[in-house]
Design an enzyme around this catalytic site. Sequence first.
Site, short mmCIF file in Angstrom:
data_model
loop_
_atom_site.label_atom_id
_atom_site.label_comp_id
_atom_site.label_asym_id
_atom_site.label_seq_id
_atom_site.Cartn_x
_atom_site.Cartn_y
_atom_site.Cartn_z
N LYS A 223 68.44 94.01 27.95
CA LYS A 223 69.79 94.63 28.35
C LYS A 223 69.64 95.98 29.09
CE LYS A 223 72.91 92.88 24.43
NZ LYS A 223 73.79 92.07 25.51
N ARG B 279 75.06 82.53 19.65
CA ARG B 279 75.34 81.31 19.41
C ARG B 279 74.17 80.41 19.09
NH1 ARG B 279 76.60 80.80 25.80
NH2 ARG B 279 77.03 83.17 25.08
#
Length: 496
Positions: free
Chosen positions: A273, A347
């Site tokens: 990130k 996920r």
Amino acid sequence: MAFSIKFNTKPNPKSDTLIFLINEGNKLSTGAKKADKKYALSATLKNNAQFTGKSGQTLALNNAKSKIILLGTGDAAQSDGLAFETMAGKLFTHLKSAGTAHVTINMDGIKTASGLKKEDAAAHFGMGLQLAAYNFEHYKSKKDKTAKTLKSVTITSEKDNDAKKLHKAYMAIADGVCLARDLVNEPPNMLYPKSYVQRIKDELKPLGVDITILGEKQMEKLGFGALLAVGQGSACESQVAIMRWDGDTKTKKAPIALVGKGVTFDTGGISLKPGPNMDQMKMDMGGSAAVVGTIKALAGRKAKVNAIGIVGLVENMPSSNAYRPGDVITSHAGKTIEVLNTDAEGRLVLADILTYVQQKYKPEVIIDLATLTGAIMVALGLEYCGAFANDNDLWKQIEKSSHNTGEKFWRMPLDEAYRKEMESDVADLKNLGTSYGGSCSAAGFLEHFIDDGVKWAHIDIAGTAWWKTDKPTTPKGGTGFGVRALDDLIQNNFEK
Ligand code: BES
Ligand code: MN
Ligand code: ZN
């Protein structure tokens, strides 16, 4: 909580401050009417045109023997439980800055919205104070003294014992919310998978919750290839915590399962990130915090329900043994997944624990919560979370609880097209969809791991788990979002 909340038919003689409620349009409440003569409340209202009795408005009187604060309630006929909590939250801010120590809130004969009993209004008022008083200053050398000047709150109610009983259950819920807030607020060097597990044990074992932990060895045996891949770049061992609250010993009904994403820090991994604001990714365990907080609430109020909470606790780090974009991993369900972005890790964590909880506990309903996608903030902002449900009745239950608790849920679509979007050329699935509708494709990915016939809802709380500004009963920082709605949903639909 630093102060006590008591219910009584009469004011506490030790109180240094008395609070009277004034309805919108400066109509005196029953309690205020009785005190009008002694304290000249009507006259004071006449001289203070800016006070109109709007909800949460306060007016301090300085011409009386004891300190008096008038508190606006807004339209009495509209005052539901949430309205009483909000006005209590606004009052707390006033009490804090005034340095009040002992206070009696006169709720005699209070008018409420239809369906809300007076004693329930009093109990909600107490809960509002408790939620508003939350603060996280564990790591401050100098504690905020103004937060601690308040010592006792007495709320008058004709049915004080009923109010007390209701408040006890609300306290358990607020304790669950505050635990979830604490967990989210903890810095990532303090709250990592193993310390998180310890915290869960410390908080929930004394309440009678049964706890099982899976470490990396067990997860390897079970084939949790997706969850383990996410944690493999971190020096911290990945953990799964399973919390079991068996409050309904009589029926053999299938439990409700609550599943939470607990990424204690999300750097993005090799798909790193950007630097600015990366610190905020300590909140990437907000879904798990909501699950732990809800289990605490259920156990705290001895809810007659069988509930399973399961949280996947991992840290997503870049390192020489981190998983990479291009890797193909095998999930607990046996489905292979091509990793296209290591930052789409939530996920993967959820996939394995969703499979596990279905196989092991055969739940009737599953609700998962996760700070899953930045895209949900693009879609809904910070006010609403996104709710994906494969069952209309379950959605209706969620919608009702959203309304009851003030935690805002907005329904989002599940669709064959989103599931298809997540199919890979080289493996069964991939963890990255197109650049559009990222929250929907993430939900589509998860749906591949839900068995036929299982009622399931996925709640994306990326926008609601952390707020940068104060609200009346939610100080900025970790919000504890989800605990109240889940508790309400269980109370209304699953409890005996
Ligand atoms: N934890 C983030 C989502 C998130 C973003 C939570 C902002 C809270 C605030 C999640 O793991 C993530 O990184 N999602 C990616 C998915 C993308 C790579 C498909 C995102 O939203 O950018
Ligand atoms: Mn991520
Ligand atoms: Zn994440």
